[in-house]
Design a protein around this motif. Structure first.
Motif, short mmCIF file in Angstrom:
data_model
loop_
_atom_site.label_atom_id
_atom_site.label_comp_id
_atom_site.label_asym_id
_atom_site.label_seq_id
_atom_site.Cartn_x
_atom_site.Cartn_y
_atom_site.Cartn_z
N ALA A 1 -12.68 12.96 44.52
CA ALA A 1 -13.64 14.07 44.58
C ALA A 1 -15.08 13.55 44.52
N LEU A 2 -15.32 12.57 43.66
CA LEU A 2 -16.67 12.01 43.56
C LEU A 2 -17.06 11.29 44.84
N ILE B 1 -14.15 19.06 34.59
CA ILE B 1 -13.60 19.54 35.85
C ILE B 1 -12.79 20.80 35.58
N PHE C 1 -8.58 16.87 32.66
CA PHE C 1 -9.60 17.37 33.58
C PHE C 1 -10.81 17.91 32.81
N ARG D 1 -13.35 15.56 31.67
CA ARG D 1 -14.26 15.11 32.73
C ARG D 1 -15.12 16.25 33.26
N ASP E 1 -10.20 12.54 40.45
CA ASP E 1 -11.62 12.56 40.12
C ASP E 1 -12.39 11.57 41.00
N ARG E 2 -11.82 10.38 41.20
CA ARG E 2 -12.48 9.37 42.03
C ARG E 2 -12.59 9.85 43.49
N VAL F 1 -5.17 12.21 37.14
CA VAL F 1 -6.49 12.82 36.97
C VAL F 1 -7.58 11.85 37.40
N ASP F 2 -7.44 10.60 37.03
CA ASP F 2 -8.44 9.60 37.41
C ASP F 2 -8.54 9.45 38.92
N VAL G 1 -12.26 19.16 42.86
CA VAL G 1 -10.84 18.80 42.75
C VAL G 1 -10.03 20.07 43.01
#
Length: 222
Positions: free
Chosen positions: A203-204, A171, A166, A169, A200-201, A196-197, A210
């Motif tokens: 959240a974006l 985060i 995290f 990135r 993150d996707r 995590v990926d 997150v």
């Protein structure tokens, strides 16, 4: 205010390789790798299931020793003499079980590397006795090699890896999120990276932070 999660873990630093986190699940194996100049007969088998970090650890050792890394599946088409002048990592050795050409190549590589003063590391999912090798001379040499076992990642390692992934990135991670993820995720480092990926996707895509609530939605969707 939610608690920010931090860890005070020993970190194995190696030039050119991402820091390797040492916890009880990999401490014994790491000690053997660090003491590579004292390996009996200058060779070691590093065994662990997928996702336990053996590829990362073998690359740490390659940085330390200057070893060349080769996948076992390439041995049958490799000029073995070209590898014999130094130290070598052979990855995923169990994949060549029953392949006579590859087994014969590994037998010759083993003998040449050690005869010329190099060191040899072999990685696999399990101990040599379970590889299914069919060449008797190779099997006896592999089974006579010191074995370092990597255990499945413990909570300490998975927690630290999640936080680091995290952080990579940018985060911020709260303790309640990691506490929620740990009992629900697959026990592997690869699964941590995938988790995590995915978060993150999400959240974006939704333009939101997150959080544990986001993770609950992820598991609910699955």
């Amino acid at each position: 205010m939610q608690e920010q999660l931090t860890f005070d873990l020993p970190v194995h630093a190696a030039q050119g390789v991402t820091d390797f986190l040492v916890t009880p699940s990999n401490q014994a194996a790491m000690a053997l790798v660090d003491g590579w100049e004292l390996w009996p007969n200058q060779k070691l088998v590093l065994a662990g299931a997928k996702g336990t970090g053996k590829t990362h650890m073998s690359h740490v050792w390659a940085e330390q020793s200057g070893a060349e890394i080769i996948d076992a599946s390439r041995l049958g088409t490799t000029v073995i003499e070209a590898l014999a002048g130094g130290s070598v990592v052979v990855e995923d050795v169990e994949r060549i079980a029953g392949d006579r050409a590859a087994e014969t190549a590994l037998f010759h590589l083993h003998n040449l590397v050690l005869a010329e003063g190099g060191w040899l590391m072999l990685t696999a999912n399990d101990a040599p006795s379970r590889w299914g090798l069919t060449l008797p001379d190779l099997r006896s040499r592999m089974e006579g090699t010191t074995l370092a076992r990597l255990e499945p990642p413990d909570d300490m390692l998975l927690s630290a890896v999640l936080v680091k992934l995290f952080d990579d990135r940018q985060i911020s991670v709260n303790a309640n999120l990691v506490d929620y993820l740990l009992p629900r995720m697959e026990r592997s480092l690869a699964a941590a990276a995938q988790m995590v990926d995915m978060l993150d996707r999400m959240a974006l895509a939704e333009q939101r932070p997150v959080t544990r609530a986001l993770a609950q939605r992820l598991f609910g969707n699955e």
